[in-house]
Design an enzyme around this catalytic site. Structure first.
Site, short mmCIF file in Angstrom:
data_model
loop_
_atom_site.label_atom_id
_atom_site.label_comp_id
_atom_site.label_asym_id
_atom_site.label_seq_id
_atom_site.Cartn_x
_atom_site.Cartn_y
_atom_site.Cartn_z
N ASN A 1 -3.55 -18.23 -7.65
CA ASN A 1 -2.31 -17.79 -7.05
C ASN A 1 -1.10 -17.60 -8.00
OD1 ASN A 1 -0.50 -17.70 -4.61
ND2 ASN A 1 0.26 -19.62 -5.03
N SER B 1 -1.31 -7.92 -4.37
CA SER B 1 -0.06 -7.57 -3.77
C SER B 1 -0.10 -6.19 -3.31
CB SER B 1 0.85 -7.59 -4.83
OG SER B 1 2.16 -6.84 -4.57
N TYR C 1 4.06 -4.87 -13.21
CA TYR C 1 3.60 -5.80 -12.21
C TYR C 1 2.47 -5.06 -11.54
CZ TYR C 1 3.53 -8.51 -7.87
OH TYR C 1 3.29 -9.31 -6.77
N ALA D 1 0.67 -2.63 -12.36
CA ALA D 1 -0.96 -2.50 -12.88
C ALA D 1 -1.77 -3.65 -12.83
CB ALA D 1 -0.28 -2.13 -14.55
N THR D 2 -0.81 -4.82 -13.14
CA THR D 2 -1.93 -5.99 -13.38
C THR D 2 -2.40 -6.38 -11.91
OG1 THR D 2 0.23 -7.59 -12.52
CG2 THR D 2 -0.45 -7.23 -14.98
N LYS D 3 -1.77 -6.04 -10.51
CA LYS D 3 -2.10 -6.24 -9.19
C LYS D 3 -3.23 -5.31 -9.22
CE LYS D 3 0.22 -9.64 -8.44
NZ LYS D 3 -0.66 -11.27 -8.29
#
Length: 267
Positions: free
Chosen positions: A26, A79, A93, A95-97
């Site tokens: 999380n 997300s 952000y 790209a990471t999700k």
């Protein structure tokens, strides 16, 4: 995102409890909207380190424990930005999700035969991270209350969902949904009771197009057979009965497995 700290944490879990039933990834960072040319490499690295590398480190340590016990659940908090373009945040952000959802789908195939499920929840929630993105009415806040994530998470660690893996579930803003690749799939009104929500989510997952098999999937029987072969290949590699060269050779000779991994015909 510190490897030594993560390893020490999971060693302590092993010492205290002897097993691990759930990993809930999380922790994460959020970035405000920023153009790529204004994004520094330091900002990019920090986002990747926390949102993706941190998940990798914790997941790797958890999988090592879960493989021994032949059971476990892994839930990643993703997300909407991982599925579609969002101008509320930066490319780092998003790209990471998106990477997190790719990890979810891939890992579910690797560890599924060992009783380990891997799923993601993509919340549409009003929190301290999102409260400044725009104005929210009181009704918006109620529909996006983070509490709507709870029934999905509770269901995903229950026996009721043991056959569900490799999925991205959306929760909040009045509805539950199952992602179909980069698109929103079947939807239903959100329900707070975990047992009743589980019935709804199970049906949504049943209706949604499978995403662990990289085919158009007009024939479910063919897709299932190809997925079983892919999982068996991964298992043989895990137990070192074949090596990377043998895997490449098998993929080169097997048309169905090549489609499973590469989505394309033989060159």
């Amino acid at each position: 995102s510190d490897e030594e700290s993560v390893d020490a944490l999971f060693k302590e879990v092993q010492r205290l409890y002897g097993r691990l039933d759930l990993l809930f990834n999380n922790a994460g960072l959020f970035s405000p909207a920023v153009l790529l040319e204004d994004l520094s490499y330091g900002q990019w690295r920090q986002m990747v380190d926390v949102n993706l590398s941190g998940v990798f480190l914790c997941t790797r340590a958890a999988v090592l424990m879960m493989l021994k016990q032949q059971a476990g659940s892994i839930i990643n908090i993703s997300s909407i930005a991982g599925q579609r373009v969002s101008f509320s945040n930066g490319a780092d952000y998003s790209a990471t999700k998106a990477g997190l959802e790719g990890l979810t789908r891939h890992l579910s195939t690797e560890v599924g035969r060992y009783g380990i499920t891997v799923n993601s929840i993509s919340p549409s929630a009003f929190t301290r991270m999102t409260e400044d993105l725009r104005s929210y009415s009181d009704e918006d806040k109620k529909r996006r209350d983070p509490k709507w994530i709870a029934p999905v998470a509770t269901w995903l660690v229950s026996e009721q969902s043991r056959e569900i893996t490799g999925r991205v579930f959306q929760a909040g803003n009045g509805q539950f949904a199952v992602a179909e690749g980069w698109h929103k799939g079947p939807m239903a009104e959100q329900i707070m009771d975990p047992y009743q929500a589980g019935k709804v989510l199970t049906e949504l997952a049943r209706k949604a197009r499978r995403n662990v098999v990289a085919l158009a999937e007009s024939n479910d029987a063919v897709a299932e057979a190809e997925n079983r072969k892919a999982v068996e290949l991964i298992a043989r590699f895990r137990f070192k009965t074949i090596g990377p060269t043998a895997i490449k050779s098998t993929l080169a000779d097997d048309e169905s497995l090549r489609r499973r991994f590469f989505r394309g015909p033989k060159d």
